[in-house]
Scaffold this motif. Structure first.
Motif, PDB file in Angstrom:
ATOM      1  N   SER A 134       1.219  -1.486  -0.138  1.00  0.00           N
ATOM      2  CA  SER A 134      -0.399  -0.168   0.227  1.00  0.00           C
ATOM      3  C   SER A 134       0.664   1.126   0.276  1.00  0.00           C
ATOM      4  CB  SER A 134      -0.943   0.170   1.455  1.00  0.00           C
ATOM      5  OG  SER A 134      -1.442   1.062   1.541  1.00  0.00           O
ATOM      6  N   THR A 135       0.315   2.325  -0.808  1.00  0.00           N
ATOM      7  CA  THR A 135       0.853   3.620  -0.692  1.00  0.00           C
ATOM      8  C   THR A 135       0.860   4.378  -0.200  1.00  0.00           C
ATOM      9  OG1 THR A 135       0.433   3.566  -2.272  1.00  0.00           O
ATOM     10  CG2 THR A 135       1.856   2.636  -3.235  1.00  0.00           C
ATOM     11  N   LYS A 136      -0.327   4.080   0.916  1.00  0.00           N
ATOM     12  CA  LYS A 136      -1.473   5.100   2.096  1.00  0.00           C
ATOM     13  C   LYS A 136      -0.096   5.761   2.257  1.00  0.00           C
ATOM     14  CE  LYS A 136      -4.829   5.593   5.312  1.00  0.00           C
ATOM     15  NZ  LYS A 136      -6.064   5.009   6.254  1.00  0.00           N
ATOM     16  N   GLY A 137       0.801   5.351   3.242  1.00  0.00           N
ATOM     17  CA  GLY A 137       1.696   5.335   4.333  1.00  0.00           C
ATOM     18  C   GLY A 137       3.265   5.907   3.397  1.00  0.00           C
ATOM     19  N   VAL A 138       3.363   6.396   2.314  1.00  0.00           N
ATOM     20  CA  VAL A 138       4.994   6.890   1.463  1.00  0.00           C
ATOM     21  C   VAL A 138       4.730   8.107   2.200  1.00  0.00           C
ATOM     22  CG1 VAL A 138       5.786   7.294  -0.923  1.00  0.00           C
ATOM     23  CG2 VAL A 138       4.716   4.858  -0.315  1.00  0.00           C
ATOM     24  N   PRO A 139       4.375   8.859   2.179  1.00  0.00           N
ATOM     25  CA  PRO A 139       4.749   9.971   2.117  1.00  0.00           C
ATOM     26  C   PRO A 139       5.459  10.409   3.596  1.00  0.00           C
ATOM     27  CG  PRO A 139       2.872  10.523   1.440  1.00  0.00           C
ATOM     28  CD  PRO A 139       2.659   9.012   1.564  1.00  0.00           C
ATOM     29  N   TYR A 140       4.928  10.061   4.537  1.00  0.00           N
ATOM     30  CA  TYR A 140       5.746   9.928   6.014  1.00  0.00           C
ATOM     31  C   TYR A 140       7.129   8.619   5.755  1.00  0.00           C
ATOM     32  CZ  TYR A 140       0.448  11.246   6.411  1.00  0.00           C
ATOM     33  OH  TYR A 140      -0.310  11.885   6.895  1.00  0.00           O
ATOM     34  N   TYR A 141       7.078   8.022   5.449  1.00  0.00           N
ATOM     35  CA  TYR A 141       7.989   6.888   4.940  1.00  0.00           C
ATOM     36  C   TYR A 141       8.840   8.098   4.488  1.00  0.00           C
ATOM     37  CZ  TYR A 141       5.831   2.462   6.317  1.00  0.00           C
ATOM     38  OH  TYR A 141       5.415   1.698   6.627  1.00  0.00           O
ATOM     39  N   ALA A 142       8.557   8.476   3.450  1.00  0.00           N
ATOM     40  CA  ALA A 142       9.771   9.586   2.870  1.00  0.00           C
ATOM     41  C   ALA A 142       9.934  10.758   3.717  1.00  0.00           C
ATOM     42  CB  ALA A 142       8.717  10.767   1.676  1.00  0.00           C
ATOM     43  N   GLN A 143       9.345  11.241   4.254  1.00  0.00           N
ATOM     44  CA  GLN A 143       9.650  11.949   6.110  1.00  0.00           C
ATOM     45  C   GLN A 143      10.512  11.156   6.952  1.00  0.00           C
ATOM     46  OE1 GLN A 143       9.366  15.551   5.908  1.00  0.00           O
ATOM     47  NE2 GLN A 143       8.012  15.535   4.298  1.00  0.00           N
TER      48      GLN A 143
ATOM     49  N   LEU B 197      13.077   8.489   6.899  1.00  0.00           N
ATOM     50  CA  LEU B 197      14.200   8.451   6.388  1.00  0.00           C
ATOM     51  C   LEU B 197      14.506   9.577   5.975  1.00  0.00           C
ATOM     52  CD1 LEU B 197      13.376   6.435   3.164  1.00  0.00           C
ATOM     53  CD2 LEU B 197      14.534   5.763   4.789  1.00  0.00           C
ATOM     54  N   VAL B 198      14.500  10.850   5.961  1.00  0.00           N
ATOM     55  CA  VAL B 198      15.177  12.327   5.258  1.00  0.00           C
ATOM     56  C   VAL B 198      15.156  12.665   6.620  1.00  0.00           C
ATOM     57  CG1 VAL B 198      15.137  14.224   4.744  1.00  0.00           C
ATOM     58  CG2 VAL B 198      13.976  12.957   3.119  1.00  0.00           C
ATOM     59  N   GLY B 199      14.051  12.612   7.472  1.00  0.00           N
ATOM     60  CA  GLY B 199      14.185  13.073   8.760  1.00  0.00           C
ATOM     61  C   GLY B 199      15.266  12.655   9.773  1.00  0.00           C
ATOM     62  N   MET B 200      15.431  11.396   9.775  1.00  0.00           N
ATOM     63  CA  MET B 200      16.258  10.562  10.624  1.00  0.00           C
ATOM     64  C   MET B 200      17.895  11.112  10.220  1.00  0.00           C
ATOM     65  SD  MET B 200      16.244   6.098  10.477  1.00  0.00           S
ATOM     66  CE  MET B 200      16.902   6.461   9.096  1.00  0.00           C
ATOM     67  N   THR B 201      18.089  10.469   8.488  1.00  0.00           N
ATOM     68  CA  THR B 201      19.504  11.030   8.146  1.00  0.00           C
ATOM     69  C   THR B 201      19.656  12.697   8.386  1.00  0.00           C
ATOM     70  OG1 THR B 201      18.981   9.362   5.809  1.00  0.00           O
ATOM     71  CG2 THR B 201      20.841  10.974   5.933  1.00  0.00           C
TER      72      THR B 201
ATOM     73  N   HIS C 195      16.677  -2.165   6.773  1.00  0.00           N
ATOM     74  CA  HIS C 195      15.648  -3.262   7.513  1.00  0.00           C
ATOM     75  C   HIS C 195      14.261  -3.216   7.720  1.00  0.00           C
ATOM     76  CE1 HIS C 195      20.087  -4.967   7.917  1.00  0.00           C
ATOM     77  NE2 HIS C 195      19.641  -6.696   7.650  1.00  0.00           N
ATOM     78  N   GLY C 196      14.110  -1.890   7.919  1.00  0.00           N
ATOM     79  CA  GLY C 196      12.652  -1.256   7.761  1.00  0.00           C
ATOM     80  C   GLY C 196      12.018  -1.525   7.011  1.00  0.00           C
ATOM     81  N   LEU C 197      12.635  -1.149   6.190  1.00  0.00           N
ATOM     82  CA  LEU C 197      11.946  -1.218   4.498  1.00  0.00           C
ATOM     83  C   LEU C 197      11.766  -2.122   3.807  1.00  0.00           C
ATOM     84  CD1 LEU C 197      14.243   1.894   2.859  1.00  0.00           C
ATOM     85  CD2 LEU C 197      11.603   2.365   3.701  1.00  0.00           C
TER      86      LEU C 197
END
Length: 265
Positions: free
Chosen positions: A148-157, A159-163, A191-193
């Motif tokens: 499901s792509t529903k959470g993609v915008p949050y996953y992107a944030q 990844l960027v925020g963590m880095t 490992h999360g992705l």
């Protein structure tokens, strides 16, 4: 003023940018004054105004330059949609850490609180642009994996925020080298992705988890009640069986016993 008085206009501009960047990185925008910039550059205040119109103009030039450098570094790593997803994460993490390593003062300027004169030119705006590019790549990857792509915008944030946040921490505490830190970031991210659930849920907290726990508790209570009822029924049956059994008859006298023999005599 020594050799500084013989600088060309372009050289003077670059000098003021370097001086201003160091001051803004160390103290933040609000704490730096035009007087301090001029004193550190060994020029008069009018020179600063002449080139930049004040500290706001100097700050804007510095931020614009740093954002361009960082944007170029990051977008270059996110331009190949056919690249393996893990390689994208690795290259993006290394690109950011390389920028931090080579532009420590510039990075500090970007991540510090900045004046709200131009929100579109802020560091947060840059991270938003980068997150959108990551979002595009993740969307394509999720679709290939039937997720499901529903959470993609949050996953992107995430990844960027963590880095970025980890990079900020590392900039002040560089106890591991750039590649080792990138490996830490990628290890956690990948490992999360690579193990995402299509419909992830909280296991122990949250409303749904509490509902599941409550349902499980009710089922356990029902089972316990059934077991208790079954045990009572079995005990009652055993008591009923024992009370309905007739008493044993008196045993017949053994004529050969000594007592009977004595009576006979």
């Amino acid at each position: 003023m020594g050799n500084t008085s013989r600088m060309t206009s372009l050289q003077r501009r670059e000098q003021l940018i370097q001086v201003g960047r160091a001051l803004f990185a160390a103290k933040g925008f609000e704490a730096v004054s035009v007087e301090e910039i001029a004193a550190n550059a060994k020029v008069s205040k009018p020179i600063v105004y002449e080139h930049f119109g004040g500290k706001e103009g100097l700050y804007a030039v510095i931020v614009d330059r740093e954002m361009r450098a960082l944007t170029d570094a990051l977008t270059a790593t996110l331009s190949d949609p056919d690249m393996h997803p893990r390689q994208i994460v690795e290259k993006a993490a290394l690109a950011l850490l390389t920028y931090i390593e080579e532009n420590a003062e510039g990075f500090q300027v970007l991540v510090r609180d900045s004046p709200s004169t131009d929100p579109a030119g802020s560091f947060n705006s840059l991270l938003g642009d980068i997150s959108m590019r990551v979002e595009d790549l993740l969307t394509a990857a999720f679709k290939r994996q039937k997720l499901s792509t529903k959470g993609v915008p949050y996953y992107a944030q995430m990844l960027v925020g963590m880095t970025v946040f980890t990079g900020q921490y590392w900039a002040d505490r560089p106890k591991v080298n750039k590649e080792q830190l990138a490996a830490y970031i990628v290890d956690l991210a990948w490992h999360g992705l690579s193990r995402l659930d299509s419909k992830p849920t909280l296991r122990f907290e949250g409303q749904r988890a509490q509902q599941i726990a409550a349902k499980a508790a009710r089922e356990a209570a029902k089972d316990a009640a059934k077991s208790a009822a079954k045990g009572v029924a079995e005990d009652a049956a055993q008591e009923s069986d024992s009370s309905s059994t007739p008493a044993s008859a008196e045993p017949e006298s053994d004529p050969s016993s000594p007592v009977e023999s004595e009576d006979a005599n």
